[in-house]
Scaffold this active site. Structure first.
Site, PDB file in Angstrom:
ATOM      1  N   CYS A   6       0.819  -1.215   0.000  1.00  0.00           N
ATOM      2  CA  CYS A   6       0.000   0.000   0.000  1.00  0.00           C
ATOM      3  C   CYS A   6       0.854   1.267   0.000  1.00  0.00           C
ATOM      4  O   CYS A   6       2.029   1.232   0.360  1.00  0.00           O
ATOM      5  CB  CYS A   6      -0.884  -0.018   1.245  1.00  0.00           C
ATOM      6  N   ASP A 132      -5.726  -3.222  11.368  1.00  0.00           N
ATOM      7  CA  ASP A 132      -4.576  -2.325  11.502  1.00  0.00           C
ATOM      8  C   ASP A 132      -4.445  -1.960  12.983  1.00  0.00           C
ATOM      9  O   ASP A 132      -5.364  -2.185  13.780  1.00  0.00           O
ATOM     10  CB  ASP A 132      -4.835  -1.070  10.633  1.00  0.00           C
TER      11      ASP A 132
HETATM   12  O1  LIG Z   1      -0.610   5.039   4.550  1.00  0.00           O
HETATM   13  C1  LIG Z   1      -1.273   6.030   4.853  1.00  0.00           C
HETATM   14  O2  LIG Z   1      -0.776   7.167   4.826  1.00  0.00           O
HETATM   15  C2  LIG Z   1      -2.713   5.874   5.241  1.00  0.00           C
HETATM   16  C3  LIG Z   1      -3.467   7.017   5.437  1.00  0.00           C
HETATM   17  C4  LIG Z   1      -4.795   6.911   5.804  1.00  0.00           C
HETATM   18  C5  LIG Z   1      -5.378   5.661   5.971  1.00  0.00           C
HETATM   19  C6  LIG Z   1      -4.625   4.509   5.782  1.00  0.00           C
HETATM   20  C7  LIG Z   1      -3.300   4.584   5.429  1.00  0.00           C
HETATM   21  N1  LIG Z   1      -2.509   3.458   5.258  1.00  0.00           N
HETATM   22  C8  LIG Z   1      -2.864   2.122   5.645  1.00  0.00           C
HETATM   23  O3  LIG Z   1      -2.320   1.834   6.916  1.00  0.00           O
HETATM   24  C9  LIG Z   1      -2.105   0.443   7.036  1.00  0.00           C
HETATM   25  C10 LIG Z   1      -0.859   0.102   7.798  1.00  0.00           C
HETATM   26  O4  LIG Z   1       0.260   0.776   7.371  1.00  0.00           O
HETATM   27  P1  LIG Z   1       1.730   0.447   7.946  1.00  0.00           P
HETATM   28  O5  LIG Z   1       2.175  -0.839   7.256  1.00  0.00           O
HETATM   29  O6  LIG Z   1       1.651   0.299   9.407  1.00  0.00           O
HETATM   30  O7  LIG Z   1       2.574   1.588   7.513  1.00  0.00           O
HETATM   31  C11 LIG Z   1      -2.123  -0.111   5.634  1.00  0.00           C
HETATM   32  O8  LIG Z   1      -3.298  -0.888   5.524  1.00  0.00           O
HETATM   33  C12 LIG Z   1      -2.294   1.082   4.728  1.00  0.00           C
HETATM   34  O9  LIG Z   1      -3.222   0.763   3.739  1.00  0.00           O
END
Ligand SMILES: O=C(O)c1ccccc1N[C@@H]1O[C@H](COP(=O)(O)O)[C@@H](O)[C@H]1O
Length: 216
Positions: A6, A132
């Site tokens: 992502c 998450d």
């Molecule tokens: O990544 C972003 O900036 C974000 C912003 C708003 C909503 C979701 C976002 N990201 C999502 O967060 C999770 C976990 O991320 P990480 O691996 O801990 O960095 C992932 O599912 C992204 O899709």
């Protein structure tokens, strides 16, 4: 194991990661995120990915169904990830608005058993869950891990992605512990927000492949 990467903001990252075997790429449609990409930019990346069998998921938070479906159409997305406080009824309305076959992923920011319980309300309304970590001031992309011990008995009856602070070093432990049907990584495979570290992504796929957890 389904693998979604992502926070893609650059054509070359998307193409390289699709080539390595990702099943889906995520594009952040949340304007406050440092990984935000506009609809035109997503369309350009999606068009460039057409020869790879890779899903294109738009990540939204707390916006209306019409706005989401417009982006889905204009950008050529295959699915949406709802990362805000969307209700079960909102998911029903969105389903009606979207074309058949568009995947709806509902993300939950987990800090307790009660948050896991709440996922039941969404079971017949969305295609996939995503878990998450909770952060008081940020919606996602935080690099925080959720407490995997909470997931010992989590078996929602729908496909689900584990997210939150996953990286090539902890992903196999996370999979063994939580037994998700897929994983989602963002900041754990980045050099800086929105700029993917392709060496880390390659290491991720090596780890998964070596343990028989992923076949491109
Ligand atoms: O990544 C972003 O900036 C974000 C912003 C708003 C909503 C979701 C976002 N990201 C999502 O967060 C999770 C976990 O991320 P990480 O691996 O801990 O960095 C992932 O599912 C992204 O899709």
């Amino acid at each position: 194991m389904r693998v979604k990467i992502c926070g893609i903001t650059r054509d070359e990252d998307g193409e390289a990661i699709a080539r390595m075997g990702a099943n889906a790429l995520g594009f952040i449609c949340v304007p406050s995120s440092p990984r935000y990409v506009g609809v035109g930019q997503i369309r350009q990346m999606v068009d460039r990915l057409h020869s790879w069998r890779v899903g294109a998921i738009g990540v939204f938070a707390n916006v209306g169904t019409e706005a989401i479906s417009q982006v889905v159409r204009e950008a050529g997305l295959t699915g949406v990830q709802l990362h805000g406080d969307e209700t079960p009824e909102f998911c029903d309305r969105l389903r009606v608005e979207l074309a058949d076959g568009i995947e709806i992923i509902k993300a939950f920011r987990i800090k307790s058993e009660a948050d896991l319980e709440r996922t039941r309300l969404y079971r017949d309304r969305v295609d996939t869950f995503l878990l998450d970590a909770y952060h008081p001031g940020q919606l996602g992309g935080t690099g925080r891990q959720l407490d995997w011990t909470l997931l010992d008995r989590f078996d929602p009856g729908v496909p689900w992605l584990l997210a939150g602070g996953l990286n090539p070093d902890n992903v196999l432990t996370a999979i063994a512990r939580a037994r998700p049907t897929g994983i989602d990584l963002s900041s754990g495979v980045e050099r800086s927000p929105g700029i993917k570290d392709l060496a880390k992504v390659a290491r991720l796929f090596e780890q998964l492949g070596a343990r028989g957890q992923h076949r491109p």
